[in-house]
Design an enzyme around this catalytic site. Structure first.
Site, PDB file in Angstrom:
ATOM      1  N   ARG A 136       6.736 -12.215 -18.854  1.00 42.38           N
ATOM      2  CA  ARG A 136       7.424 -13.296 -19.581  1.00 42.38           C
ATOM      3  C   ARG A 136       6.406 -14.213 -20.269  1.00 42.38           C
ATOM      4  O   ARG A 136       6.551 -14.557 -21.448  1.00 42.38           O
ATOM      5  CB  ARG A 136       8.312 -14.108 -18.636  1.00 42.38           C
TER       6      ARG A 136
ATOM      7  N   TYR B  28      10.035  -1.283  -1.632  1.00 41.90           N
ATOM      8  CA  TYR B  28       9.028  -0.877  -2.627  1.00 41.90           C
ATOM      9  C   TYR B  28       9.669  -0.042  -3.733  1.00 41.90           C
ATOM     10  O   TYR B  28       9.470  -0.314  -4.932  1.00 41.90           O
ATOM     11  CB  TYR B  28       7.906  -0.089  -1.943  1.00 41.90           C
TER      12      TYR B  28
ATOM     13  N   LYS C 233      10.057  -1.033  -7.822  1.00 42.39           N
ATOM     14  CA  LYS C 233       9.465  -0.262  -8.926  1.00 42.39           C
ATOM     15  C   LYS C 233      10.541   0.230  -9.893  1.00 42.39           C
ATOM     16  O   LYS C 233      10.317   0.298 -11.100  1.00 42.39           O
ATOM     17  CB  LYS C 233       8.626   0.890  -8.362  1.00 42.39           C
TER      18      LYS C 233
ATOM     19  N   THR D  84      -7.140   5.117  -4.719  1.00 37.05           N
ATOM     20  CA  THR D  84      -7.751   3.792  -4.844  1.00 37.05           C
ATOM     21  C   THR D  84      -8.599   3.526  -3.602  1.00 37.05           C
ATOM     22  O   THR D  84      -8.366   4.120  -2.543  1.00 37.05           O
ATOM     23  CB  THR D  84      -6.666   2.704  -4.960  1.00 37.05           C
TER      24      THR D  84
HETATM   25  N1  LIG Z   1      -2.301   3.705  -5.435  1.00 38.26           N
HETATM   26  C1  LIG Z   1      -1.202   4.388  -5.623  1.00 38.26           C
HETATM   27  O1  LIG Z   1      -1.063   5.512  -5.114  1.00 38.26           O
HETATM   28  C2  LIG Z   1      -0.090   3.833  -6.486  1.00 38.26           C
HETATM   29  C3  LIG Z   1       0.949   4.675  -6.834  1.00 38.26           C
HETATM   30  C4  LIG Z   1       1.968   4.197  -7.639  1.00 38.26           C
HETATM   31  C5  LIG Z   1       1.943   2.899  -8.095  1.00 38.26           C
HETATM   32  N2  LIG Z   1       0.921   2.094  -7.736  1.00 38.26           N
HETATM   33  C6  LIG Z   1       0.938   0.737  -8.258  1.00 38.26           C
HETATM   34  O2  LIG Z   1      -0.231   0.514  -8.980  1.00 38.26           O
HETATM   35  C7  LIG Z   1      -0.540  -0.883  -8.939  1.00 38.26           C
HETATM   36  C8  LIG Z   1      -1.972  -1.037  -8.493  1.00 38.26           C
HETATM   37  O3  LIG Z   1      -2.049  -0.616  -7.143  1.00 38.26           O
HETATM   38  P1  LIG Z   1      -3.372  -0.045  -6.501  1.00 38.26           P
HETATM   39  O4  LIG Z   1      -3.101   1.277  -5.994  1.00 38.26           O
HETATM   40  O5  LIG Z   1      -4.501  -0.254  -7.423  1.00 38.26           O
HETATM   41  O6  LIG Z   1      -3.469  -0.972  -5.236  1.00 38.26           O
HETATM   42  P2  LIG Z   1      -4.557  -2.054  -4.863  1.00 38.26           P
HETATM   43  O7  LIG Z   1      -4.082  -2.708  -3.630  1.00 38.26           O
HETATM   44  O8  LIG Z   1      -5.902  -1.423  -4.880  1.00 38.26           O
HETATM   45  O9  LIG Z   1      -4.459  -3.040  -6.107  1.00 38.26           O
HETATM   46  C9  LIG Z   1      -3.449  -3.975  -6.239  1.00 38.26           C
HETATM   47  C10 LIG Z   1      -4.096  -5.279  -6.591  1.00 38.26           C
HETATM   48  O10 LIG Z   1      -3.062  -6.260  -6.688  1.00 38.26           O
HETATM   49  C11 LIG Z   1      -3.558  -7.447  -6.089  1.00 38.26           C
HETATM   50  N3  LIG Z   1      -2.469  -8.272  -5.632  1.00 38.26           N
HETATM   51  C12 LIG Z   1      -1.665  -8.063  -4.564  1.00 38.26           C
HETATM   52  N4  LIG Z   1      -0.796  -9.084  -4.436  1.00 38.26           N
HETATM   53  C13 LIG Z   1      -1.059  -9.946  -5.445  1.00 38.26           C
HETATM   54  C14 LIG Z   1      -0.501 -11.184  -5.851  1.00 38.26           C
HETATM   55  N5  LIG Z   1       0.504 -11.746  -5.170  1.00 38.26           N
HETATM   56  N6  LIG Z   1      -1.020 -11.797  -6.937  1.00 38.26           N
HETATM   57  C15 LIG Z   1      -2.054 -11.237  -7.629  1.00 38.26           C
HETATM   58  N7  LIG Z   1      -2.626 -10.068  -7.294  1.00 38.26           N
HETATM   59  C16 LIG Z   1      -2.120  -9.427  -6.213  1.00 38.26           C
HETATM   60  C17 LIG Z   1      -4.424  -6.990  -4.927  1.00 38.26           C
HETATM   61  O11 LIG Z   1      -5.339  -7.986  -4.533  1.00 38.26           O
HETATM   62  C18 LIG Z   1      -5.082  -5.741  -5.504  1.00 38.26           C
HETATM   63  O12 LIG Z   1      -6.332  -6.006  -6.085  1.00 38.26           O
HETATM   64  C19 LIG Z   1       0.454  -1.518  -7.986  1.00 38.26           C
HETATM   65  O13 LIG Z   1       1.490  -2.129  -8.733  1.00 38.26           O
HETATM   66  C20 LIG Z   1       0.981  -0.333  -7.195  1.00 38.26           C
HETATM   67  O14 LIG Z   1       2.279  -0.558  -6.717  1.00 38.26           O
HETATM   68  C21 LIG Z   1      -0.108   2.516  -6.940  1.00 38.26           C
END
Ligand SMILES: NC(=O)c1ccc[n+]([C@@H]2O[C@H](COP(=O)([O-])OP(=O)(O)OC[C@H]3O[C@@H](n4cnc5c(N)ncnc54)[C@H](O)[C@@H]3O)[C@@H](O)[C@H]2O)c1
Length: 267
Positions: free
Chosen positions: A128, A172, A176, A207
């Protein structure tokens, strides 16, 4: 392959301590010179900044930690970006949490709200603020003069679990799916403004968080084997999809949920 000079504008990346670090790095690698990054975790955010600064000294970096679930934060972050860099052209919203594995009857309201406040509401608050800035600015020309100029592009990071589900993750998965629905709705509303809104739905991504914790790694590895490609994806593979969607090479891609999952949802 991305052509040269695709990112003359300003990039904003949330969750830049996780996969967002790869997104920020990919922008720098592609020649983007103004990149603003944020994350709740100040330490990993600083690591992202230092890694980019060493390898890509041409890139000016704005670093601002904060909580995407805080309803004041997104606006203050974007105000800071605009003050420093003048505009926001490419926004990639990566901040997210996985949630504690539980069925619905075991899930507390507090846990449901935590996951949705960060993943869905946080993504909405971030986008937004980004869209509010984008509609107020002049568009930048496309890399291809025959295509329309672009006022901005938002890419929200959803998940394959926004399309299919898995056991013990109702909050979750729903958060999504909500991001995919919001992306489509914003795509409809902002097309007339020259703004594109898309999302990326990653599969199982390797990751540091997943690889460092043995119990998480052991729980996730079988899921990666379901995908025909039988491996985890790399953060850089998610980043490349996000950059394509931000770029004017994706000028006719609107409201799309791009799945980057090694074929997981096709099985
Ligand atoms: N890793 C996977 O397998 C996977 C798969 C599908 C989707 N995702 C999505 O990809 C995105 C990145 O995830 P990732 O795997 O890199 O995980 P990650 O935990 O390494 O990265 C997520 C980041 O978001 C930050 N974060 C968490 N809560 C927060 C908040 N309230 N405010 C600001 N920052 C915040 C964390 O500090 C972290 O650095 C996420 O939205 C996750 O749902 C990840």
């Amino acid at each position: 392959m991305l052509v040269k000079g695709l990112f003359p504008g300003v990039a904003v990346v949330t969750g830049a301590g996780g996969t967002g670090a790869a997104v920020a790095r990919a922008f720098a690698m592609a020649g983007c010179e103004r990149i603003a990054i944020t994350d709740l975790n100040e330490k990993t955010l600083q690591q992202t900044k230092e890694a980019i600064a060493i390898t890509y000294p041409h890139a000016k970096l704005l670093v601002h930690p904060g909580n995407v679930a805080d309803d004041q934060f997104a606006e203050s972050f974007i105000a800071k970006v605009v003050k420093a860099f003048g505009r926001v052209d490419y926004a990639v919203n990566c901040a997210g949490v996985l949630g504690i594995p539980m069925r619905s009857d075991e899930t507390s309201l507090a846990e449901f709200d935590r996951v949705n406040n960060i993943n869905y509401r946080g993504c909405w608050l971030s986008s937004r603020a980004q869209l509010t800035q984008m509609i107020a600015q002049d568009p930048l020309p496309s890399h291809d003069p025959s295509r329309p100029a672009q006022r901005g592009a938002v890419v929200n990071i959803a998940s394959q679990l926004g399309i299919v589900s898995r056991p013990n993750a109702p909050a979750y998965c729903a958060s999504k799916s909500a991001i995919i629905g919001m992306t489509r709705a914003d795509a409809i509303d902002y097309s007339k403004d020259g703004i594109r809104v898309n999302c990326v739905c990653p599969g199982v991504i390797e990751t540091p968080l997943i690889m460092e914790k043995i119990e998480v790694r052991e729980a996730i590895t079988p899921a990666a084997q379901i995908a025909p490609m039988q491996r985890m994806g790399k953060p850089a593979e998610v980043a490349d999809a996000a950059l394509f969607l931000c770029s004017t090479q994706a000028s006719f891609v609107q409201g799309h949920a791009m799945v980057v999952d090694g074929g997981y949802i096709t099985v």
